[in-house]
Design an enzyme around this catalytic site. Structure first.
Site, PDB file in Angstrom:
ATOM      1  N   ASN A  15      35.469 -21.978  64.134  1.00  2.75           N
ATOM      2  CA  ASN A  15      35.649 -22.929  65.220  1.00  2.75           C
ATOM      3  C   ASN A  15      35.897 -22.127  66.506  1.00  2.75           C
ATOM      4  O   ASN A  15      35.887 -20.892  66.472  1.00  2.75           O
ATOM      5  CB  ASN A  15      36.814 -23.891  64.936  1.00  2.75           C
ATOM      6  CG  ASN A  15      38.125 -23.164  64.673  1.00  2.75           C
ATOM      7  OD1 ASN A  15      38.329 -22.021  65.087  1.00  2.75           O
ATOM      8  ND2 ASN A  15      39.037 -23.825  63.974  1.00  2.75           N
ATOM      9  N   ASP A 208      34.576 -34.038  59.564  1.00  4.10           N
ATOM     10  CA  ASP A 208      35.604 -33.157  60.109  1.00  4.10           C
ATOM     11  C   ASP A 208      35.282 -32.771  61.550  1.00  4.10           C
ATOM     12  O   ASP A 208      36.178 -32.651  62.386  1.00  4.10           O
ATOM     13  CB  ASP A 208      35.721 -31.908  59.234  1.00  4.10           C
ATOM     14  CG  ASP A 208      36.860 -31.006  59.670  1.00  4.10           C
ATOM     15  OD1 ASP A 208      38.028 -31.434  59.560  1.00  4.10           O
ATOM     16  OD2 ASP A 208      36.584 -29.886  60.140  1.00  4.10           O
TER      17      ASP A 208
END
Length: 335
Positions: A15, A208
């Site tokens: 991320n 998600d």
């Protein structure tokens, strides 16, 4: 019977904070579960089948996995009913430079075997052998509990998240509408199983991502997945469908955020069918500083009666989870 998947975490798994994306971990967990379930369901003479994900129990993200570490995903079948398989999955990360290891995730998944000849037919599951009679009794209890929870969740699935034009730019900050987000995805062959339906892990990764966008818009900070409440897969999603993944914030505590995520499918290939609810779940996120320290979460501002109702329901789930965690800690201290 046990199954292991081992993979080194690469930069494209990260991320923006540099840790492995929670959706990547969820996808790896599902892959391990699907492999061991499909192998078991085909271990005896019978109709060839593929195990399809039906439900993921609450999954806690105990520790982040870093880029360059090796993730070891181990799966084990812990219970079988006539038409379903329970799989326990643990994820351990290893720093290959120092040899340090840590458990990062624990999850329980439920699969049903679908016939390769008729995708709407659920075939029978070969029973497993239990070391102790209590193991079978405990597994049956978990089976009945998840079955009841799936039924209750399905009854709530008339709820709809209406799209908002340019979320995050209009409206009052920290309201539900301000952070609400959606993602549209065309289901291609690489997303699907041998039967031509979406892999559960692909769906969880997309969910998600949407939940993460909602959390980031609300906090304007680095956010990470803390846990996923039960993910229920209500119906299969066929190749060629267009899916809409929608997320909205339902509850905030001082240090966490609960985000409700729906997946709705438009089966363009099967024109006779209208849009339907395929998957639903609640994700919990926490806000972190640049140094990785927990930050206070801005309080969610509820405006409508429905938003206030969902906030109170989320508060109830939060307090229930907190009580369970404290009970587990007390029990562990006595052992």
């Amino acid at each position: 019977m046990a199954q292991q998947l081992i993979r080194i975490m690469r930069p494209d798994d990260a991320n923006f904070a540099g840790n492995v994306h929670g959706g990547i971990i969820l996808k790896m967990i599902e892959e391990a579960g699907a492999i061991i379930s499909t192998r078991h369901c085909n271990s005896q003479d019978g109709e060839p089948c593929v195990a399809a994900l039906a439900r993921v129990e609450r999954t806690d993200f105990l520790s982040p996995v870093c880029i360059g570490e090796v993730a070891n995903v181990s799966a084990e079948i812990t219970y079988t009913s006539r038409h379903s398989v329970e799989v326990q999955v643990n994820v351990m990360s290893e720093n290959i430079l120092t040899g340090a290891k840590k458990v990062t995730n624990k999850a329980t998944l439920w699969y049903v075997p679908l016939s390769l000849k008729n995708v709407n037919k659920v075939v029978e599951v070969p029973p497993i052998q239990y070391v102790r009679k209590e193991q079978e009794e405990e597994g049956k209890k978990r089976y009945e509990e998840q079955k009841l929870d799936r039924l209750e969740t399905k009854q709530r699935n008339g709820d709809v998240i209406f799209p908002i034009i340019n979320p995050g730019t209009t409206g009052e900050p920290h309201t539900v509408g301000y952070s609400q987000s959606s993602l549209i995805h065309l289901v291609g062959p690489s997303d699907c199983t041998l039967l031509g339906f979406v892999h559960g892990g692909v769906t969880m990764k997309l969910m998600d991502e949407v939940a993460g966008i909602v959390a980031a818009r609300h906090c304007k900070t680095n956010i990470v997945t803390a846990s996923v409440d039960a993910i229920n897969f209500h119906e299969k999603i066929k190749k060629g469908s267009v899916i809409t993944i929608s997320g909205r914030m339902t509850f905030t505590s001082n240090k966490s955020m609960e985000i409700e995520v729906f997946v709705d499918a438009d089966p363009f290939v099967d024109e006779a069918r209208e849009r339907y609810r395929a998957v639903s779940a609640f994700f919990t996120y926490v806000s972190l500083s640049k140094e990785g320290k927990p930050l206070p979460v801005p309080q969610l501002l509820t405006e409508t009666e429905d938003e206030k109702r969902r906030f109170e329901e989320g508060k109830g789930r939060y307090l229930q989870t907190k009580a369970k965690r404290q009970a587990q800690l007390q029990q562990a201290a006595l052992q």
